[in-house]
Design a protein around this motif. Structure first.
Motif, PDB file in Angstrom:
ATOM      1  N   VAL A  72       0.798  -1.245   0.036  1.00 28.59           N
ATOM      2  CA  VAL A  72       0.047  -0.102  -0.040  1.00 28.59           C
ATOM      3  C   VAL A  72       0.962   1.296   0.001  1.00 28.59           C
ATOM      4  N   ALA A  73       0.645   2.210  -0.794  1.00 27.85           N
ATOM      5  CA  ALA A  73       1.515   3.370  -0.964  1.00 27.85           C
ATOM      6  C   ALA A  73       0.985   4.402   0.351  1.00 27.85           C
ATOM      7  N   PHE A  74       1.853   4.775   0.991  1.00 28.51           N
ATOM      8  CA  PHE A  74       1.491   5.482   2.070  1.00 28.51           C
ATOM      9  C   PHE A  74       2.509   6.589   2.617  1.00 28.51           C
ATOM     10  N   ARG A  90      -0.001  10.183  12.292  1.00 29.43           N
ATOM     11  CA  ARG A  90      -0.689  10.546  11.089  1.00 29.43           C
ATOM     12  C   ARG A  90      -0.226   9.846   9.639  1.00 29.43           C
ATOM     13  N   THR A  91      -1.055   9.058   9.257  1.00 34.88           N
ATOM     14  CA  THR A  91      -0.561   8.350   8.153  1.00 34.88           C
ATOM     15  C   THR A  91      -1.495   8.696   6.964  1.00 34.88           C
ATOM     16  N   MET A  92      -0.928   8.796   5.818  1.00 35.59           N
ATOM     17  CA  MET A  92      -1.506   9.284   4.600  1.00 35.59           C
ATOM     18  C   MET A  92      -1.620   8.117   3.454  1.00 35.59           C
ATOM     19  N   PRO A 103      -6.994  12.763   3.094  1.00 33.17           N
ATOM     20  CA  PRO A 103      -6.492  13.338   4.470  1.00 33.17           C
ATOM     21  C   PRO A 103      -5.759  12.539   5.404  1.00 33.17           C
ATOM     22  N   PRO A 104      -4.662  13.054   6.145  1.00 41.36           N
ATOM     23  CA  PRO A 104      -3.946  12.093   7.093  1.00 41.36           C
ATOM     24  C   PRO A 104      -5.002  11.563   8.151  1.00 41.36           C
ATOM     25  N   THR A 105      -4.795  10.404   8.447  1.00 46.40           N
ATOM     26  CA  THR A 105      -5.487   9.650   9.599  1.00 46.40           C
ATOM     27  C   THR A 105      -4.503   8.975  10.160  1.00 46.40           C
ATOM     28  N   THR A 106      -5.214   8.106  11.441  1.00 39.46           N
ATOM     29  CA  THR A 106      -4.347   7.165  12.287  1.00 39.46           C
ATOM     30  C   THR A 106      -3.985   6.037  11.140  1.00 39.46           C
ATOM     31  N   CYS A 107      -3.092   5.152  11.299  1.00 34.56           N
ATOM     32  CA  CYS A 107      -2.651   4.337  10.352  1.00 34.56           C
ATOM     33  C   CYS A 107      -3.878   2.973  10.326  1.00 34.56           C
ATOM     34  N   ALA A 108      -4.525   2.907  11.697  1.00 35.12           N
ATOM     35  CA  ALA A 108      -5.630   1.923  11.690  1.00 35.12           C
ATOM     36  C   ALA A 108      -6.693   2.266  10.733  1.00 35.12           C
ATOM     37  N   VAL A 109      -6.988   3.512  10.633  1.00 33.49           N
ATOM     38  CA  VAL A 109      -8.167   4.160   9.816  1.00 33.49           C
ATOM     39  C   VAL A 109      -7.593   3.938   8.374  1.00 33.49           C
TER      40      VAL A 109
END
Ligand SMILES: [Zn+2]
Length: 234
Positions: A72-74, A90-92, A103-109
């Motif tokens: 997954v590209a992040f 903050r993971t995008m 938007p940036p979210t938590t990695c779990a999201v």
């Protein structure tokens, strides 16, 4: 021919061995239902998937390892905010078809969104509407506020970027399926929306849809609050 006690034992052992091998073969080809298989977000979800996703909510390091393993590209962004609105994780998702922006979210999201798109949204769109999904429209992820924007009370999962609100899906042929316009009824768009709501329940801790209350008539609220294995899903 009478079998000796030894023959019975040998046959039982062989039978058990055959069953074990068959079981292992099945688990090897159904990693989503294999509790020991490392989570890969490209595998079809099985009964062990939701438990593995739940384990990522408190472990951003392991979560990012899962994104990497799943190709997954992040981007891992710098922490931001403070107090109740601190966002250490903050993971995008840099290639995910989210609009108007990613938007940036938590990695779990981020992991939940990826699993949901691959395992539910895309297959449901192809089966029920005949084409894939080009874009997913959202209403926001991070928002430093308490539940329902009240002045007091518990903080929203949006305050830490641990939630996202999904408003609509734009199909590859340009058709738009929105929670506000298409949730009611029994046509293919409504069936699709209910299918993706139900599928989100295996990828997120909490899923709230128009069935929940009027405040959610125009979106699906998806969050990864660590409420244990089974959160709200309605
Ligand atoms: Zn929300």
């Amino acid at each position: 021919m009478r079998l000796s006690r030894f023959d019975h034992l040998a046959m039982s052992t062989l039978l058990l061995l055959a069953l074990a091998l068959a079981g292992k073969g099945w688990l090897d080809t159904h990693p989503g239902s294999n509790p020991w298989a490392p989570l890969n977000l490209n595998d079809p979800p099985g009964w062990a998937t939701a438990r593995k996703i739940a384990a990522l909510r408190q472990d951003p390091g392991e979560c990012r390892a899962v994104l990497t393993r799943s190709a997954v590209a992040f981007a891992a962004l710098e922490p931001a905010g403070e107090g109740s609105c601190a966002r250490p994780d903050r993971t995008m998702l840099t290639a995910f078809p989210l609009r108007p922006e990613r938007p940036p979210t938590t990695c779990a999201v981020a992991a939940g969104l990826t699993l949901w798109l691959n395992g539910t949204v895309e297959p449901a769109a192809r089966e029920l509407l005949g084409v894939g999904v080009a874009r997913i429209e959202h209403l926001g992820a991070y928002s430093c506020r308490r539940l329902y924007g009240r002045g007091s009370g518990p903080w929203s999962e949006h305050a830490s970027g641990n939630a996202i609100d999904i408003a609509a899906f734009v199909l590859a042929d340009g058709r738009r399926v929105s929670l506000l316009k298409d949730w009611q009824g029994e046509d293919a768009k409504a069936v699709f929306l209910h299918r993706v709501r139900d599928g989100a329940c295996g990828a997120f801790g909490t899923v709230l849809s128009p069935d929940y209350n009027a405040a959610h008539r125009d979106h699906l609220h998806l969050d990864q609050a660590a409420r244990g294995f089974s959160g709200a899903c309605r």
